[in-house]
Design a protein around this motif. Structure first.
Motif, short mmCIF file in Angstrom:
data_model
loop_
_atom_site.label_atom_id
_atom_site.label_comp_id
_atom_site.label_asym_id
_atom_site.label_seq_id
_atom_site.Cartn_x
_atom_site.Cartn_y
_atom_site.Cartn_z
N ALA A 126 -5.56 5.92 4.76
CA ALA A 126 -7.00 5.95 4.45
C ALA A 126 -7.68 4.68 4.94
N MET A 127 -7.03 3.53 4.76
CA MET A 127 -7.65 2.28 5.22
C MET A 127 -7.88 2.33 6.73
N HIS A 138 -7.88 1.61 -9.88
CA HIS A 138 -8.50 1.99 -8.61
C HIS A 138 -8.80 0.81 -7.71
N ILE A 190 -10.74 -0.81 -0.41
CA ILE A 190 -10.78 -0.12 0.89
C ILE A 190 -12.20 0.42 1.14
N TRP A 229 -3.55 -9.82 0.52
CA TRP A 229 -3.73 -8.66 -0.37
C TRP A 229 -3.15 -8.97 -1.75
N VAL A 254 -7.24 -0.82 -5.34
CA VAL A 254 -6.97 -0.66 -3.91
C VAL A 254 -8.05 0.20 -3.27
N TRP A 255 -8.39 1.31 -3.94
CA TRP A 255 -9.37 2.24 -3.35
C TRP A 255 -10.76 1.63 -3.32
N LEU A 312 0.84 -1.19 0.00
CA LEU A 312 0.00 0.00 0.00
C LEU A 312 0.88 1.24 0.00
N SER A 313 0.39 2.33 -0.63
CA SER A 313 1.11 3.60 -0.50
C SER A 313 0.80 4.18 0.87
N GLN A 318 -8.34 -6.03 9.03
CA GLN A 318 -7.34 -5.47 8.11
C GLN A 318 -6.12 -6.39 8.04
N GLU A 350 -2.78 5.36 1.00
CA GLU A 350 -3.73 4.23 1.00
C GLU A 350 -3.79 3.57 2.38
N ASN A 351 -2.61 3.40 2.99
CA ASN A 351 -2.55 2.78 4.32
C ASN A 351 -3.27 3.65 5.35
#
Lengths: 244, 110
Positions: free
Chosen positions: A55-56, B14, B20, A73, B16-17, A48-49, A66, A52-53
């Motif tokens: 935000a999760m 998209h 999530i 993943w 990953v997004w 993950l960037s 998670q 992204e991390n």
């Protein structure tokens, strides 16, 4: 300890309640720090960037699920992997449905701007802290809010640090920190103790969970055991109150 | 371009997004769902008694299988913590003593 008809006090907010909620949540600090570091590191390992991390952890905010999702993943996404990850998340977090139901007595009369964030960031720990405090007669909503906010702040800070440390995060078992959460949960049974009848419900919950663990995969044992124990415990308690 | 091509392109950029967001939606649905259900159910003394029994039942159902899976050191940690909590009513002290016991037990060569 028999108090069948405690007068119902309306929930309220007080400044002192913030300190009570913080104090009641402190015993899990070490485990929260370590688990946050571990989930942050898992995000880094999964590729993950940074955003992204972060935000999760802000929008999902459910560490165990998670961790499980990040273990599997994928590098390329299909609708099938999206569905699988979502389903796993839902199954691991399904116990939150029960916690949410029992928070209704707390939050029924609160306005939506208080209810939505408190439910969005509901965790096992803040729920147990709130229910323990309520079982002792407390009705101060600031206690729920403080416990929730404490967990959110520590969690977000630690998942960021864990992400940046990446692979350098060690094994929690070394210092026994993997057991802080189960030990804290069990300690919470003492203030919830309400005579041997309640313990019968707990025993049923435990044994049904053990049996379910052998029959069904994954985390179903928590749901099946908890529902069995709550139904049995509730029926026993009702019989006691009728008998009084 | 077919529908599957479209979805493959959007998932590639998209994925990953989308994942999530889907994980977040599923989790919030569960966190709000119990509360919303209870708004529609009329509260009876029996239901109230079951909800009051729920926190302890969740603890027992979560911890018993996990602790037995972990073995002697976990049982020791839980036993010590329960004893300290029952005696002192101090949750912080109880957790510290329980974890102290497990650290000692794991350090000892058995």
């Amino acid at each position: 300890m028999l108090e069948p008809a405690r007068p119902e006090v309306e929930p309220y907010w007080s400044a002192a309640g913030w300190w009570v909620g913080l104090r009641l949540s402190l015993p899990i600090l070490a485990s929260l720090v370590l688990f946050g570091l571990a989930v942050g590191a898992a995000g880094a390992r999964a590729g993950l960037s940074f955003v992204e991390n972060l935000a999760m952890n802000v929008v999902v905010f459910a560490g165990v699920s998670q961790m499980v999702a990040l273990e599997i993943w994928p590098q390329t996404f299909t609708w099938s992997t999206v569905a699988t990850l979502t389903l796993i998340t839902a199954v691991v977090n399904s116990r939150m449905f029960l916690a949410s139901a029992s928070m209704h007595v707390w939050l029924a009369r609160a306005p939506a701007w208080q209810t939505v964030p408190l439910l969005y960031y509901l965790t096992d720990t803040s729920w147990l802290v709130s229910m323990r405090y309520r079982a002792e007669g407390g009705r101060d909503l600031a206690v729920c809010a403080a416990s929730t906010l404490f967990i959110v702040v520590v969690w977000l800070a630690m998942t960021v640090v864990g992400y940046l440390l990446g692979a350098r995060v060690g094994n929690p078992r070394t210092y026994g920190l993997d057991l802080v959460m189960p030990v804290f949960f069990v300690v919470m049974l003492v203030p919830l103790w309400n005579g041997p009848r309640r313990a019968v419900g707990w025993a049923i919950a435990g044994f049904v969970a053990l049996a379910t663990e052998r029959l069904l995969p994954g985390w179903w044992f928590i749901i099946v055991g908890a529902v069995a124990g709550a139904v049995a415990g509730g029926l026993l308690e009702e019989r006691r109150q009728v008998a009084l | 371009m077919s529908a599957t091509d479209m979805s493959a392109i959007s998932l590639q950029s998209h994925g990953v997004w989308i994942t999530i967001a889907a994980m977040a939606a599923a989790t919030f649905a569960l966190r709000a769902g119990g509360f919303l259900l209870m708004r529609r159910v009329s509260m009876t003394p029996r239901l109230r008694a079951m909800l009051d029994a729920l926190p302890g039942a969740v603890i027992a159902a979560t911890v018993l299988p996990l602790v037995l899976r972990d073995g002697v050191s976990a049982v020791l940690a839980v036993g010590v913590a329960l004893a300290v909590m029952a005696a002192s009513r101090n949750d912080f002290l109880a957790v510290v003593c329980g974890i102290g016991a497990v650290v000692l037990a794991r350090a000892l060569p058995v």
